[in-house]
Design an enzyme around this catalytic site. Structure first.
Site, PDB file in Angstrom:
ATOM      1  N   ASN A  42       0.078  10.680   6.415  1.00  0.00           N
ATOM      2  CA  ASN A  42      -1.126  10.179   7.056  1.00  0.00           C
ATOM      3  C   ASN A  42      -2.274  11.173   7.060  1.00  0.00           C
ATOM      4  OD1 ASN A  42      -0.649   7.387   7.982  1.00  0.00           O
ATOM      5  ND2 ASN A  42       1.166   8.363   8.841  1.00  0.00           N
ATOM      6  N   THR A  92       0.880  -1.189   0.000  1.00  0.00           N
ATOM      7  CA  THR A  92       0.000   0.000   0.000  1.00  0.00           C
ATOM      8  C   THR A  92       0.914   1.234   0.000  1.00  0.00           C
ATOM      9  OG1 THR A  92      -0.211  -0.162   2.409  1.00  0.00           O
ATOM     10  CG2 THR A  92      -1.975  -1.109   1.080  1.00  0.00           C
ATOM     11  N   LYS A 123       3.595  -6.941   4.071  1.00  0.00           N
ATOM     12  CA  LYS A 123       3.335  -5.550   3.700  1.00  0.00           C
ATOM     13  C   LYS A 123       3.030  -4.786   4.984  1.00  0.00           C
ATOM     14  CE  LYS A 123      -0.507  -3.544   4.433  1.00  0.00           C
ATOM     15  NZ  LYS A 123      -0.818  -2.131   4.482  1.00  0.00           N
ATOM     16  N   THR A 152      -1.776  -3.046  10.675  1.00  0.00           N
ATOM     17  CA  THR A 152      -1.780  -2.895   9.227  1.00  0.00           C
ATOM     18  C   THR A 152      -0.656  -3.624   8.603  1.00  0.00           C
ATOM     19  OG1 THR A 152      -2.767  -0.736   9.291  1.00  0.00           O
ATOM     20  CG2 THR A 152      -1.871  -1.377   7.204  1.00  0.00           C
ATOM     21  N   THR A 186      -7.845  10.926   1.164  1.00  0.00           N
ATOM     22  CA  THR A 186      -8.434  12.012   0.346  1.00  0.00           C
ATOM     23  C   THR A 186      -7.556  12.334  -0.841  1.00  0.00           C
ATOM     24  OG1 THR A 186      -7.413  13.536   1.908  1.00  0.00           O
ATOM     25  CG2 THR A 186      -9.746  13.106   2.153  1.00  0.00           C
ATOM     26  N   GLU A 206       6.272   4.637   7.400  1.00  0.00           N
ATOM     27  CA  GLU A 206       5.862   5.877   6.734  1.00  0.00           C
ATOM     28  C   GLU A 206       6.585   7.112   7.243  1.00  0.00           C
ATOM     29  OE1 GLU A 206       1.723   5.807   7.489  1.00  0.00           O
ATOM     30  OE2 GLU A 206       1.266   4.506   5.802  1.00  0.00           O
TER      31      GLU A 206
END
EC number: 2.3.1.35
Lengths: 383, 383
Positions: free
Chosen positions: B378, B146, B168, B179, B383, B259
Site C-alpha cells: 500500500n 487490480t 474483485k 474497493t 507510484t 493485500e
C-alpha cells in the site's frame, strides 16, 4: 531537570529487575510540600488497569504526596489480585516515606495480562527512596521508558514559578491519551479545582490531538502535582497557558518518537462548521491505514484523504473540499488540482491541509505514518 | 463460469490499455433477458465516484441490461468531467449494444483522482462487445482484478435456477463494502423489490462483516441482475438464501486474498446484549492495529483484544469478559486465564471468541492481520 526542575520535589529512577534487560524500570517522584495539591486525567478505556483504578481513588481527594511508576508490566486485566498488588505497592512506598497509602499514586506500563513480581517491585521502591534527590528527575524519566528510544522531559519557566514534567509513550497514542504516562510538577500555588480544570484544558489540545495509531491504552495517566514552594499564585489563565506549553512540548516529543515512524504528519482541517467536525475529519485521516502507508511511501495520494473524510458525518459539500499537501493544492473542489508530482514528501515533516468549505472553525491532529518498522516492532512486542 | 453460469447472460474481458502492464482491464456483462430486473448496494462514502453516481441513477429504475467495468482507474474525485466520462462510457456501450444509456451500469476501480483515457476505454468497449460470449464469465472476472492475485467467482445451483457471480477486491475491505466490485447474475424470475431486499440482507451478513483494514472506498458496488430465463420464480426466502450463499463465498475469497495478509481472522463476539453490540466489539478488534500486528507475529496478545473492546460502548461488565484464542481461554472474567503459551497461531486460520457475558446475541466479523507486506503493497500503490 524534568520533574525536579520546580522547587520542593525529589525523584529517583532505579533498576528493580522488572525488565529482563536490566534497564531502569522503577521511578519515584516525591512532593516535599508545603502544599500537596494534585489533578489527573486518566484513560477512558473500560478496562482500566489496576494502577488507574487505585490512582483514581487517590486523586478523588485532590492530594498526592508521591508517585510510584514502573515499566516492565502494565498490571492491567489482572483481576482483584492485580489491584491488591497496586495497593501493596502504595502501602510499601507510604511506609518508606512516612505517608499514608492514600497519599501515593501508582502508574504502570508494559504488557497487559501479566502479574508484577512484587518482591522485586517493593525492593525497588525501597532502593528508590534511598536515592531520592533534587536532581533525580532525569533518572525517573529514563526509568519509565518502554519502547521509547529517548526520555521525554520538559521545563517551562514562568515569572517566579516553574512547571517540570516527564512522559513516556511511543505508540498507542490516541485521543484520551494512550500508553502514555506523564507526571508534571510545579512550585506554584494552585487550588485543586483550578489545577484540574487547567489540566483538562491543556490535555484536550495537546495529548488528545495526537493520534498515532488510534489505539487507546488501559493505563494512560497524566498527573500534575503542585506544592506552592515558590510562594507564587498564578492566575487560572496563567496555569492553563503553562500546562498547555508543557503538555504540547511533551506531546510533540511522543510524536517524534512513535514506534517505527518515519513521518510526523500534521493534519489541519479548516473551513469546518465546528471544531468537532474538524477533529472528526482529522482523526479519520489519522486512522486511515491506506493514507498512512501511502505517506510512508512518499506518495501524495490525496484520494485517500478524501476517501477517509468521506466516511465521516462532518458537514461539507463534496465539490467544495480542497486538499493541500506540503503546500501543493493537489485537490480543488473535490476534484483534480495541481499535479501531485509537485509534492515533495522526502522530509520527516508532512502537512496536510484540508479546507471543508463549510464554516470558519479549524483544528489540527498530529499523527505518524504506518511503516514496516511499526509492524515489525508491534508484532514482536510480547514474544 | 462466473456471471455466465445462469442462462441468458453473456460476458467478455479484454485489454483496453488502461493498465500499463497490458493485462485485461475492461469487462462487460450483458443480460439477454427476457427480464432485466436489477438491484444494487453502493458505497456510503460521501465522495462517491462518478460511476457510482451514474449507476445509482440507472438502478433507480430497477432495471439493468448491461454492466461495463474497468480496472486501471477509479474515476473518483474527478469532478463534472469525470462524470461526463462515465456517461460517455454508458452511451458508447448502449450504442454498440442497441440499448439506451440508462440501461447500462458502470463500475470503475483503480487510483483515485485521475481521469480515464476515454479513447482507449471506448475502443475497449467496442472490442468487448465483439467477443461477448456465453462462456465469457471467467474472462470478465480476470479483467476487473487490480491487486487481486486470483479472480474470484461463484456459482450457486438451486432447484431449476442458478446464481453466478464475480468479485474483485484485495484491500480496503470494510463495512458497507470497500474497493470491491461484485456482479451477480441469476436466471430466476425475481421482482425488483424482492431482489433489492434480498441483496441488502445478503450483503449485510457477508461483505459488510468483512473488515480487512477499516477503509471504505469511493467505488464499492454490488450489482445483481435477474432475467427469468429459467422460468422459475423462487420465494423471497429462497432468493435471500441463494444470494447470501453467493455473497459469503465471494466475501471469503476476498478475505483470503487481502493485500499482504498472512492470517484469516474470525472474531466472534457472543453473550452480547444485541447484535449491534457484538458487531461494535468485533469491529473494534478488527480495526486495532496493535492486535493485528500481534497476530501477524503469532502473538496471542489478548490484552489488546480487551483494550480494543474497552474503547467501545457495548454493554458489558469488565470482570465478566472471557477471551478464547484458537480454543484456549486465555482470559477469564477480564483477568488472566489459561497460559498464552498454549495457543498455536502458526496456521492461517485464527478464531478469536469473545464472550461479553451480557446477553445472548452474537455476530462474527472477519479480518486479516496487519503485515509487513500490507504496508509494502500500500505504500507503493500509486507510484
Amino acid at each position: 531537570m524534568s520533574t525536579t526542575a520546580p522547587r520542593g520535589f525529589r525523584a529517583a529512577g532505579v533498576a528493580a529487575g522488572l525488565k529482563s534487560t536490566g534497564a531502569h524500570d522503577l521511578a519515584l517522584v516525591v512532593n516535599d510540600g508545603p502544599d500537596d495539591t494534585a489533578a489527573a486525567v486518566f484513560t477512558t478505556n473500560r478496562f482500566p488497569a489496576a494502577p488507574v483504578q487505585w490512582s483514581r481513588q487517590v486523586l478523588s481527594g485532590g492530594r498526592v504526596r508521591a508517585v510510584v511508576l514502573n515499566s516492565g508490566g502494565a498490571n492491567a486485566c489482572t483481576g482483584p489480585e492485580g489491584f491488591g498488588d497496586t495497593h501493596a505497592t502504595a502501602e510499601h512506598a507510604a511506609k518508606e516515606l512516612d505517608l499514608g497509602a492514600i497519599d501515593v499514586a501508582v502508574c504502570s506500563t508494559g504488557l497487559i495480562g501479566v502479574r508484577l513480581p512484587m518482591d522485586r517491585l517493593t525492593a525497588g521502591v525501597t532502593a528508590a527512596v534511598a536515592v531520592l534527590s533534587e536532581d533525580g528527575g532525569p533518572d525517573a524519566a529514563r526509568a519509565i521508558m518502554t519502547t521509547d528510544s529517548v526520555p521525554k522531559t520538559t521545563v517551562v519557566e514562568r515569572d517566579g514559578w516553574t512547571v517540570g514534567g516527564m512522559a513516556k509513550g511511543a505508540g498507542m497514542l490516541a485521543p484520551s491519551l494512550a500508553t502514555m504516562l506523564v507526571v508534571l510538577t510545579t512550585d506554584a500555588q494552585v487550588p485543586a479545582d483550578v489545577l484540574q480544570a487547567a489540566l483538562k484544558q491543556a490535555t484536550a489540545v495537546s495529548f488528545e490531538r495526537v493520534d498515532s495509531d488510534g489505539c487507546l491504552s488501559t493505563n494512560d495517566t497524566v498527573l500534575v502535582l503542585a506544592n506552592g514552594a515558590g510562594g507564587v499564585t498564578p492566575s487560572a489563565a496563567e496555569v492553563v497557558e503553562a500546562l498547555t506549553a508543557a503538555c504540547t512540548d511533551l506531546a510533540m516529543q511522543l510524536l517524534a518518537d512513535a514506534e517505527g515512524s518515519t513521518k510526523d504528519i500534521a493534519i489541519t482541517v479548516r473551513g469546518a462548521a465546528s471544531v468537532t467536525d474538524a477533529l472528526t475529519a482529522g482523526r479519520a485521516c489519522a486512522r486511515n491505514n491506506l493514507l498512512k502507508t501511502a505517506l510512508f511511501g512518499n506518495d501524495p495520494n490525496w484520494g485517500r484523504v478524501l476517501a477517509a473524510i468521506g466516511t465521516t458525518d462532518a458537514a461539507f459539500a463534496p465539490d467544495r473540499v480542497d486538499v493541500t499537501i506540503n503546500g501543493v493544492t493537489v485537490c480543488r473542489g473535490g476534484a483534480i488540482g495541481d499535479p501531485r508530482e509537485g509534492v515533495d514528501l522526502t522530509g520527516r515533516a508532512i502537512s496536510i491541509d484540508v479546507d471543508l468549505g463549510a464554516g470558519s472553525e479549524q483544528a489540527t491532529i498530529w499523527t505518524n505514518d504506518l511503516s514496516i518498522a511499526y509492524v515489525h516492532e508491534n508484532s514482536a512486542y510480547s514474544t
